[in-house]
Design an enzyme around this catalytic site. Sequence first.
Site, PDB file in Angstrom:
ATOM      1  N   GLN A   1      -9.114   1.097  -0.166  1.00 31.40           N
ATOM      2  CA  GLN A   1      -9.102   1.566   1.217  1.00 31.40           C
ATOM      3  C   GLN A   1     -10.088   0.877   2.147  1.00 31.40           C
ATOM      4  O   GLN A   1      -9.885   0.831   3.334  1.00 31.40           O
ATOM      5  CB  GLN A   1      -9.476   3.052   1.226  1.00 31.40           C
TER       6      GLN A   1
ATOM      7  N   SER B   1      -4.337   8.550   2.606  1.00 32.04           N
ATOM      8  CA  SER B   1      -5.507   9.388   2.832  1.00 32.04           C
ATOM      9  C   SER B   1      -6.702   8.692   2.206  1.00 32.04           C
ATOM     10  O   SER B   1      -6.557   7.878   1.302  1.00 32.04           O
ATOM     11  CB  SER B   1      -5.313  10.770   2.203  1.00 32.04           C
ATOM     12  N   LYS B   2      -7.883   9.043   2.710  1.00 36.54           N
ATOM     13  CA  LYS B   2      -9.073   8.338   2.241  1.00 36.54           C
ATOM     14  C   LYS B   2      -9.359   8.591   0.766  1.00 36.54           C
ATOM     15  O   LYS B   2     -10.101   7.869   0.139  1.00 36.54           O
ATOM     16  CB  LYS B   2     -10.275   8.688   3.119  1.00 36.54           C
ATOM     17  N   ARG B   3      -8.744   9.633   0.221  1.00 37.04           N
ATOM     18  CA  ARG B   3      -8.993   9.926  -1.191  1.00 37.04           C
ATOM     19  C   ARG B   3      -8.006   9.232  -2.131  1.00 37.04           C
ATOM     20  O   ARG B   3      -8.156   9.272  -3.338  1.00 37.04           O
ATOM     21  CB  ARG B   3      -8.952  11.434  -1.423  1.00 37.04           C
ATOM     22  N   ASP B   4      -7.013   8.624  -1.526  1.00 32.18           N
ATOM     23  CA  ASP B   4      -5.960   7.966  -2.282  1.00 32.18           C
ATOM     24  C   ASP B   4      -6.526   6.848  -3.152  1.00 32.18           C
ATOM     25  O   ASP B   4      -7.175   5.949  -2.657  1.00 32.18           O
ATOM     26  CB  ASP B   4      -5.010   7.344  -1.246  1.00 32.18           C
TER      27      ASP B   4
END
Length: 484
Positions: free
Chosen positions: A261, A253-256
Site C-alpha cells: 500500500q 483499505s489500508k489494512r489490506d
Amino acid sequence: MTTFRVRYAPSPTGHLHIGGARTALFNYLIARKMGGQFIIRFEDTDQTRHVESGVSNQLDGLKWLGVEWDESVDIGGPYGPYRQLERLELYRPFVDQLLREGNAYHCYCSEADLEQERAEQEAKGEMPRYSGKCRHLSAEQIEAFQAEGRKPSIRFRVPEDRIIGFTDKIREEVEFETNGIGDFIIVRPDGIPTYNFAVILDDHLMKITLVIRGEEHLTNTPRQIMMYEALGLPVPEFAHLALILNQDRKKMSKRDESIIQFIQQYQDLGYLPEAVMNFIALLGWSPKGEEEMFTREELIEQFDLDRMSKSPAVFDMDKLNWMNNQYIKKADTARIVALAIPHLQRAGRLPETLTAEQQQWVHTLVALYQEQLSYAAQIVPLSELFFREEVTFQDEEAAAMMKEEHAPIVLGSFLTQVEQASELNVDALKAMMKAVQTETGYKGKQLFMTIRVALTGQMHGPDLNVTLHLLGKETVISRLKKLL
Ligand code: GLU
C-alpha cells in the site's frame, strides 16, 4: 490568460499511500503537459490524526517516485504558507463575510445535543442531518448559552430546495439536492476551520483552476460549490478519480495485505521508481495505443483527462511485478546491485562493508539473477543456495538423480578436475566440463544436470558455469565430497 494550476493536498497523517501517490502523479502530469503549475499543500487541521513526520513522508515518497512540484512547504512559493494551520489568519475575513451576510451562523449545540438529535432522526427512519436548530437563535438564547460557557461552532447555512450541479471532467454531469445536506460546520469551537471550508479558501487563494482528487470527495463538492457561491468566488473545475480496488475487486483499505500500500515499502523492497510511476499512471488512465511502458516524459506527453476511466481501477500486484521486472531487466546491473546489497546484508549474507572482491562477487551474483528479479529483495530467496551449509534437493526427482548409475562417475571425474584447477573461472569450467565428457563419455543432461543438482540441489537455474564460479573452489569441493 489564467495559468493552469493544480494541487495535491494531503493530510499529513502518515506515509504516502498508493491512492495519494496517484492523485499527486495525475496532477503533476497534467500540470507539466499544460505548462502549468503543481502545488503541494498540507491539510493539517485535524490534529487528532496528525503525524509529525507526515509532511516529509509525503514529500520524500513523491520525490522518490519522480514527481516534482513548483510550490510547497520545502521550496516555498508566492501563495504560501502551504500548511493550513499556518494560514488561519487568511481564513478569518471569509468567515466574517459569511457571518455578516447571513450565510453562516453560530451553533451552540453540544455533542450530546447532536447525538440526541441523530438518535431521534434514526428512530423515525430519517437520514440523520443537522436540523438547523440554531439557525434562528434570539439574542437572549445566545446570551444564555454564552453564560453557560458554551463555545460555538460556525455552520454554513445550506440553501433550501436547490440543485447543485457541475460538470466533472471525468464523471461528467453531477447533481446534488441541497435538501439532503444539513447545515455543516465550517469552523470548530476551537476556531479551526474544517476541511470543506479551508479547502475552498486555499484553492481560491492559491488560484487553483482544476481540482483533481479521489472520488471519495465527490459528495463534498456540492458543499464546496455552495460556499464559493455564497462568497461570490469563482468555482474551479473538478475531476474526480475513480476508486482503486484490490485484486478481489473490493475497495482498497489500508489494512489490506494482498497489495503493498505504501510507496515507502516499494522503495524498501527495491522496486524501481520509474516502474512504479508507470504502473500507477495506468490506475484509471488508459493510453491511446497498445503500449503500456512509458517513461516520465512519455507520460507527460500522452496523459490526458479525456482518457480517464469512470469505473474503478483494479490494482494488480502481479502486473506491477511484471512491469518492474521489465524495468529491472533493462537497468544497469550496478544499480540493481546497489539495491540488492542491503537485503543480502540484512539477511546476514554479506558483511557491513564489502571488499573489492566481495563487491565483484555480488555483482556477478546479481547479474546472474537480474532477468528473474521482480524486485531487488528477491535476491535473498533466489540466491539461497550460495549461502547454505549443505545442498538440499528441491524435490525427490532431484534427489533421485544422485542415485543414478552415472552420477558418481560424472561427479568423481569433475571433482578431480576441480581439485587440479587453480581457480574456478568460467573459461576454466568450460574446459573441465569437456574433459569430464571425454573421460566419462557422458554428455548433455547426464553431465550438466548431474553437476547442477549435486551442487545446487536444483534441476534448473541460471548459467551453470557462473553459478559454480560464484560458489568457488572450496565450496564446490566440499559439496562434492560430502555427496560422494
Ligand atoms: N486532504 C484531503 C485528502 O487527503 C484533500 C482533498 C482535496 O483534494 O480536496 O483527501
